[in-house]
Write a protein that holds these residues in place. Structure first.
Motif, PDB file in Angstrom:
ATOM      1  N   TRP A   1      -3.265  -6.899  -9.771  1.00 56.44           N
ATOM      2  CA  TRP A   1      -3.031  -6.564  -8.364  1.00 56.44           C
ATOM      3  C   TRP A   1      -2.362  -5.195  -8.271  1.00 56.44           C
TER       4      TRP A   1
ATOM      5  N   GLU B   1       5.684 -11.421  -4.490  1.00 59.54           N
ATOM      6  CA  GLU B   1       5.559 -10.920  -3.119  1.00 59.54           C
ATOM      7  C   GLU B   1       6.931 -10.640  -2.514  1.00 59.54           C
TER       8      GLU B   1
ATOM      9  N   ARG C   1       3.677  -3.502  -0.925  1.00 62.92           N
ATOM     10  CA  ARG C   1       2.782  -4.596  -0.564  1.00 62.92           C
ATOM     11  C   ARG C   1       1.547  -4.544  -1.457  1.00 62.92           C
ATOM     12  N   ARG C   2       0.778  -5.615  -1.433  1.00 61.21           N
ATOM     13  CA  ARG C   2      -0.459  -5.636  -2.227  1.00 61.21           C
ATOM     14  C   ARG C   2      -1.521  -4.809  -1.503  1.00 61.21           C
TER      15      ARG C   2
ATOM     16  N   TYR D   1     -11.226 -10.976  -1.031  1.00 61.51           N
ATOM     17  CA  TYR D   1      -9.863 -10.449  -0.989  1.00 61.51           C
ATOM     18  C   TYR D   1      -9.611  -9.692   0.317  1.00 61.51           C
ATOM     19  N   GLN D   2     -10.603  -8.963   0.801  1.00 62.58           N
ATOM     20  CA  GLN D   2     -10.421  -8.249   2.072  1.00 62.58           C
ATOM     21  C   GLN D   2     -10.256  -9.239   3.230  1.00 62.58           C
TER      22      GLN D   2
ATOM     23  N   THR E   1      -8.887 -12.142   2.836  1.00 65.68           N
ATOM     24  CA  THR E   1      -7.569 -12.738   2.608  1.00 65.68           C
ATOM     25  C   THR E   1      -6.458 -11.832   3.129  1.00 65.68           C
ATOM     26  N   PHE E   2      -6.692 -10.511   3.088  1.00 65.58           N
ATOM     27  CA  PHE E   2      -5.702  -9.534   3.541  1.00 65.58           C
ATOM     28  C   PHE E   2      -6.304  -8.693   4.680  1.00 65.58           C
TER      29      PHE E   2
ATOM     30  N   ASN F   1      -6.800  -6.591   8.316  1.00 62.39           N
ATOM     31  CA  ASN F   1      -6.076  -5.507   8.972  1.00 62.39           C
ATOM     32  C   ASN F   1      -5.691  -5.921  10.383  1.00 62.39           C
TER      33      ASN F   1
ATOM     34  N   SER G   1     -10.167  -4.567   6.908  1.00 61.59           N
ATOM     35  CA  SER G   1      -9.101  -4.731   5.925  1.00 61.59           C
ATOM     36  C   SER G   1      -8.801  -3.393   5.260  1.00 61.59           C
TER      37      SER G   1
ATOM     38  N   PHE H   1      -7.518  -3.517   2.190  1.00 63.39           N
ATOM     39  CA  PHE H   1      -7.479  -3.909   0.780  1.00 63.39           C
ATOM     40  C   PHE H   1      -8.560  -3.171  -0.005  1.00 63.39           C
TER      41      PHE H   1
END
Length: 427
Positions: A154, A200, A209-210, A248-249, A251-252, A254, A266, A268
């Motif tokens: 990550w 985290e 942040r990730r 992943y995008q 999951t995280f 914007n 996102s 990510f």
């Protein structure tokens, strides 16, 4: 631009800062055509818009920034009234206006998702990925050099302004954290991480942040070279990698005030470490489009078995309706034809993002000088990377008491100190 979201949206600081900027790009006065005073403007010297195609082309900027895209949508006579930002949905969404049985027994134009024609997205959320210093990646690659197995991790950092692109932003990577994983020379699988909450919490307290993930695809050759296995002739990212990036995008997402959902796209990012045409170790950065995020979120895109450059849109069943997904292709007669995405070239879903390091290295975490050895990186199943109290004591013995802050200025040290059983500092 659209209706007020039904939930309170707190946008990221970088988005708030960019939304306050004017974004217009000054244009120098034309000595021949500008016949006016210094305090006046004409058509020849009026500033560029941040999304101006001529300016982007002249400065070799491949994609406009997300905030430039917002300005473009909000421009014109309608001021964005007829072009709100809206996330794509690929599933049947019944509403109170539907007067029929649920799918598969009934479906109407109110709940049926629209067909999707894939287009190359003209903007990207993140315009550059910058690693603070080369040591970040070198430390990550050490286990590949020792074991030959692929590796994933990550990216932790922050988002900053990117002046080289109008209204642009960049992801600044300060550290790589490697979660538990199963690896071989050909495969990589990230596993659930029992320390995820602690990581985290620590990074958030440090203002980080990730911001993405990184993985290797390296095949060693002689003389320290690596095989070039990716590119325009083969593939940049495989369908499976693109689907993973989209997951992943999703999951995280914007946070965005311009949508009813309060989310759009996102920030990510994805970084692939592979070999370039000169057979040197090289990093390539990517994001996937919002269309790709929607296809993956609603679980209608899968990889093909034998062709990494092709994905496949599943067909409708009694349990799940799948809208038609099209893409445009040039046939042997040079005509543009519309084809169904079975199979689908995944390059339509990909957005490349430049990866770099500054000429003058930056440091959020300390870089050890001289013959000092960095602390072992966690979750590496090698004797040289063993994390225990003895290895921690040996690491700390390299520093004087006055250098304590330098010694603990390492994400891996902080995570070990917060999670080790003998003296768990987190408690």
């Amino acid at each position: 631009m659209s209706k007020v979201p039904s939930v309170v949206v707190v946008e990221d600081d970088i988005d708030v800062e960019l939304s306050k900027q004017d974004g217009s790009i000054p244009k120098s006065k034309d000595k021949v055509n500008c016949q006016h005073g210094a305090n006046s403007q004409c058509v020849q010297c009026i500033p560029y818009d941040p999304f101006d195609e001529e300016y982007l082309r002249e400065h070799k900027i491949k994609f406009m920034s997300f905030h430039s895209y917002i300005r473009k949508m909000a421009g014109g006579l309608s001021k964005g009234k007829f072009a709100p930002l809206k996330s794509i949905s690929c599933k049947v969404e019944p509403s109170s206006r539907c007067e029929h049985l649920p799918y598969p027994h009934g479906m109407c134009s109110k709940c049926q998702p629209s067909a999707i024609t894939l287009n190359r997205q003209p903007w990207r959320h993140v315009d550059s990925i910058m690693f603070e210093n080369p040591q970040i990646v070198e430390r990550f690659l050490k286990i590949w050099r020792e074991s030959g197995n692929q590796r994933g991790g990550w990216l932790y950092g922050r988002y900053e302004l990117h002046p080289e692109v109008p209204l642009g932003m960049k992801a600044v990577v300060c550290a790589i954290y490697e979660p538990p994983q199963e690896t071989s020379k050909d495969t990589l699988k990230l596993l659930p991480d029992p320390k995820e909450e602690v990581v985290e919490e620590i990074t958030a307290n440090l203002g980080l942040r990730r911001v993405g993930w990184i993985f290797t695809d390296l095949i060693p050759l002689s003389d320290g070279k690596v095989k070039c296995s990716r590119g325009g002739e083969t593939h940049f990212l495989s369908a499976q990698e693109i689907i993973t990036a989209a997951h992943y995008q999703n999951t995280f997402p914007n946070k965005c005030k311009q949508t009813d959902e309060g989310m759009f796209g996102s920030k990510f990012t994805t970084v692939c470490v592979t070999g370039n045409k000169e057979n040197d170790v090289h990093m390539e950065g990517y994001q996937v489009s919002n269309q790709c995020m929607a296809l993956v979120k609603d679980e209608i895109l899968v990889p093909t078995k034998d062709a990494p450059e092709l994905g496949y849109v599943i067909e409708s069943t009694d349990e799940k309706y799948v809208p038609d997904v099209f893409f445009m292709e040039i046939d042997k007669y040079k005509n543009e034809v519309k084809k169904v995405g079975r199979p689908l070239p995944v390059e339509y879903l990909l957005i490349d993002v430049p990866v770099s390091s500054p000429l003058q290295p930056l440091v959020t975490f300390a870089i050890l000088e001289g013959d000092r050895t960095p602390f072992a990186v966690g979750n590496r199943l090698l004797e040289s990377s063993l994390q225990d109290f003895n290895s921690f004591a040996q690491y700390m013995s390299q520093f004087r008491s006055a250098e304590f802050l330098t010694a603990v200025s390492d994400l891996h040290v902080l995570i070990f100190m917060a999670t080790q059983d003998i003296m768990p500092l987190r408690d």
